[in-house]
Scaffold this motif. Structure first.
Motif, mmCIF file in Angstrom:
data_model
loop_
_atom_site.group_PDB
_atom_site.id
_atom_site.type_symbol
_atom_site.label_atom_id
_atom_site.label_comp_id
_atom_site.label_asym_id
_atom_site.label_seq_id
_atom_site.Cartn_x
_atom_site.Cartn_y
_atom_site.Cartn_z
ATOM 1 N N PHE A 1 0.840 -1.207 0.000
ATOM 2 C CA PHE A 1 0.000 0.000 0.000
ATOM 3 C C PHE A 1 0.866 1.243 0.000
ATOM 4 N N LEU A 2 1.908 1.246 0.851
ATOM 5 C CA LEU A 2 2.752 2.432 0.943
ATOM 6 C C LEU A 2 3.470 2.699 -0.372
ATOM 7 N N SER A 3 3.965 1.627 -1.026
ATOM 8 C CA SER A 3 4.688 1.894 -2.267
ATOM 9 C C SER A 3 3.725 2.357 -3.355
ATOM 10 N N LEU A 4 2.476 1.862 -3.312
ATOM 11 C CA LEU A 4 1.475 2.354 -4.268
ATOM 12 C C LEU A 4 1.234 3.843 -4.059
ATOM 13 N N LEU A 5 1.073 4.246 -2.771
ATOM 14 C CA LEU A 5 0.843 5.669 -2.479
ATOM 15 C C LEU A 5 2.009 6.512 -2.970
ATOM 16 N N MET A 6 3.240 6.047 -2.702
ATOM 17 C CA MET A 6 4.405 6.824 -3.115
ATOM 18 C C MET A 6 4.418 7.019 -4.619
ATOM 19 N N PHE A 7 4.129 5.908 -5.341
ATOM 20 C CA PHE A 7 4.153 5.996 -6.797
ATOM 21 C C PHE A 7 3.099 6.983 -7.289
#
Lengths: 112, 500
Positions: B272-278
């Motif tokens: 989830f966090l890497s999706l948000l960052m992207f």
């Protein structure tokens, strides 16, 4: 299981109407169909075979009661859906007055 | 404690009373709605003070029902932070709309819808029950659809319809997500939901409903693949409403709900966090590039909102305490300077009748207050050192580099350069250079409009000090702790509810 699948199909029909149709009124009907699919889903997962309505009465022992909360949620979401639909239709009427058409490809004064 | 329900009762009650006053013109509607929003601002200050003196969150049980059955209203530090932002900005904008909305008919209807929107936003922020959050979410959304179409010209209708169609789909996704969560956990109370999910572990239903939540709240907060409505809806609305939408609506309905549900209820995962960052990084660049090519002032500001929201999402996506602090600080800053910039654009439109950057010019001598406040806001948003935007962007970029995401850090810096370039274009073509002949007779806007712009710009200059621990400890730091402690949120809430 089949009923859930049919509910999903109903949702997809609505989604298809929103994405593919050019007429504003058809888009609104698509949104309404999607809403009803979600409401139907709410009612479906609370359904119990031979369930009893959750009304308390002093002399009876209540067995096999259905969950009343999803029904309350469905009621609330129907009311919200009504407000959205009324506003959508109202705006659609005003758009027809201004542009003289319901075709979204011709309603393009805004540039992306 | 007794003050908590007032955040919802006051605006809703006032909206009801104002709708009764009909088409009557005059000072009554102005004074009444301004008094209500001022009162809300004062109450939110008191609430902020109360949350700082207490360790545990404040809870109000609606109707006296205990939480698993009844609906609780929860005020913790993050909520108090958001309440202060929402009510401060809405007071400033209400002050501004006294003069600005003169040219529209049916001012009392405007105030009715405005207060409904404020009530909805307060409700979203304050609610401790996930379905109740959805109801207030819809309340604020429906009021905002009507307000976007308030001018009732052809473009506004079109923008409103586009906004409504997309946003209605977003709301349906959120409702579906809530239904899936309920079918899994049989409760709607956020704290209990969080407890059930952490006992069960994350299963497929929770993952599916989190995808639905990302879709729904992503549409509301205009993260890039879902941003198409914002660039139409924000420019089409009257200027105070654009300021409301860009300043606080996308934050309280989109970002706040997203991070409350994911950080405190469902629990964040690395994917989830890497999706948000992207998504955040993409929003920064795409929003910035699109803003650069616009000649319509408000459309440029709307694309700039997409870009700045990208910074907040990027900061939340990194997920370290420093990044979350930066994101919340940027959220505060963005709500200040973006609403100020939209108010400036409204002032320019009010005085000159156009907002096309190519037709404007030389307004610096004619409208000194608008010019100077917009200069301050532009410097704030592009991150010139003494202003607030510099510190929040610096925090986010530092956090990127510290956690090893150097690529994202560089993207954020490129986005900042883009921001400077399009705000230089805005300043140069609107306020500097020779004035065209049509604008010879331009005069400064009325007093109340000036007042709210000046107050916002003063806040914009001095809110950089929140970076210092001495001030931040009362404001952003506790709000950050709520998100950083993640699922311990439920323990705090359950502790309070079990006590009584």
């Amino acid at each position: 299981m089949l009923t859930y699948f049919l509910c999903l199909i109903l949702f997809c029909v609505g989604l298809y109407a929103i994405v593919r149709k050019r007429n504003i009124i058809k888009i609104i009907i698509g949104i309404i169909i999607c809403e009803y699919a979600v409401n139907l889903f709410l009612a479906l997962f609370a359904y119990k075979m031979n369930g009893r309505s959750p009304i308390y009465s002093p002399r009876q022992e209540i067995v096999n009661m259905v969950d009343p909360l999803p029904q309350a949620l469905a009621l609330t979401s129907i009311v919200i859906g009504l407000a959205t639909t009324a506003l959508l239709v109202g705006i659609a009427i005003r758009i027809y007055e201004k542009y003289g058409t319901f075709d979204i490809t011709k309603i393009n004064r805004l540039k992306g | 404690m007794k003050l908590i329900p007032l955040f919802i009762i006051l605006p809703l009650g006032a909206a009801f009373l104002l709708s009764l006053s009909g088409k009557r013109k005059g000072a009554f509607c102005d004074i009444f709605s301004n008094a209500i929003t001022l009162l809300l601002f004062i109450i939110s200050l008191i609430t902020l003070y109360n949350t700082n003196t207490q360790i545990l969150p404040l809870i109000y049980k609606v109707g006296g029902w205990a939480p698993p059955i009844g609906i609780p209203l929860v005020v913790d530090s993050l909520t108090a932070f958001m309440l202060l932002i929402v009510n401060f900005i809405s007071f400033m904008i209400n002050l501004y709309s006294v003069n600005y909305m003169e040219k529209f008919t049916a001012k009392s209807k405007f105030y009715t819808l405005f207060l409904l929107m404020v009530g909805g936003m307060n409700g979203v922020v304050i609610s401790g029950d996930i379905f109740n959050l959805f109801v207030f979410f819809e309340l604020a959304s429906i009021a905002s659809y009507a307000l976007v179409a308030f001018g009732s010209r052809a473009e506004e209708m079109e923008a409103s319809f586009k906004y409504m169609a997309m946003s209605a789909m977003g709301s349906l996704f959120i409702l579906l997500g809530i239904v899936f969560l309920y079918s899994n956990a049989s409760t709607l109370n956020m704290a209990h939901l969080s407890e059930v999910i952490s006992n069960q572990g994350i299963n497929k239903t929770v993952i599916f409903s989190s995808i639905l939540f990302i879709l729904g709240f992503g549409i509301k907060s205009a993260i890039v693949p879902f941003h198409a409505w914002l660039a139409d809806a924000h420019p089409a609305a009257p200027a105070p409403i654009s300021a409301m939408l860009s300043g606080i609506l996308i934050k309280s309905l989109g970002i706040y709900s997203l991070c409350r549900i994911f950080y405190n209820v469902l629990g964040v995962t690395t994917s989830f966090l890497s999706l948000l960052m992207f998504l955040g990084a993409v929003s920064i660049i795409v929003g910035g590039l699109l803003a650069l090519g616009q000649s319509d002032l408000k459309r440029m500001l709307a694309y700039s909102s997409i870009s700045q929201v990208g910074y907040i999402i990027l900061g939340l996506g990194i997920g370290t305490p420093m990044a979350i602090l930066g994101a919340l600080f940027h959220l505060f800053n963005h709500s200040i300077f973006k609403s100020l910039l939209f108010l400036n654009s409204g002032a320019v439109e009010y005085a000159t009748g156009t907002r096309d950057l190519e037709k404007l010019g030389g307004l610096r001598e004619k409208m000194p207050i608008t010019a100077n406040t917009s200069l301050i806001a532009s410097m704030g948003i592009s991150g010139i050192p003494p202003f607030n935007g510099f510190f929040s962007k610096l925090l986010i970029i530092f956090a990127c580099i510290k956690s090893g995401y150097i690529g994202y850090g560089i993207w954020a810096i490129i986005g900042s350069v883009l921001t400077i370039s399009y705000f230089m274009k805005f300043q140069k073509s609107a306020f500097f250079g020779p004035a065209p002949k049509e604008l010879e007779s331009t005069r400064e806007v009325p007093f109340l409009m000036q007042t709210s712009m000046v107050i916002l710009s003063i806040v914009c200059i001095f809110s950089g000090v929140i970076i210092l621990p001495k001030f931040g400890n009362y404001f952003t730091e506790p709000a950050k702790n709520v998100l950083a402690q993640g699922k311990d949120y439920k323990d705090m809430i359950l502790k309070v509810t079990n006590e009584k």
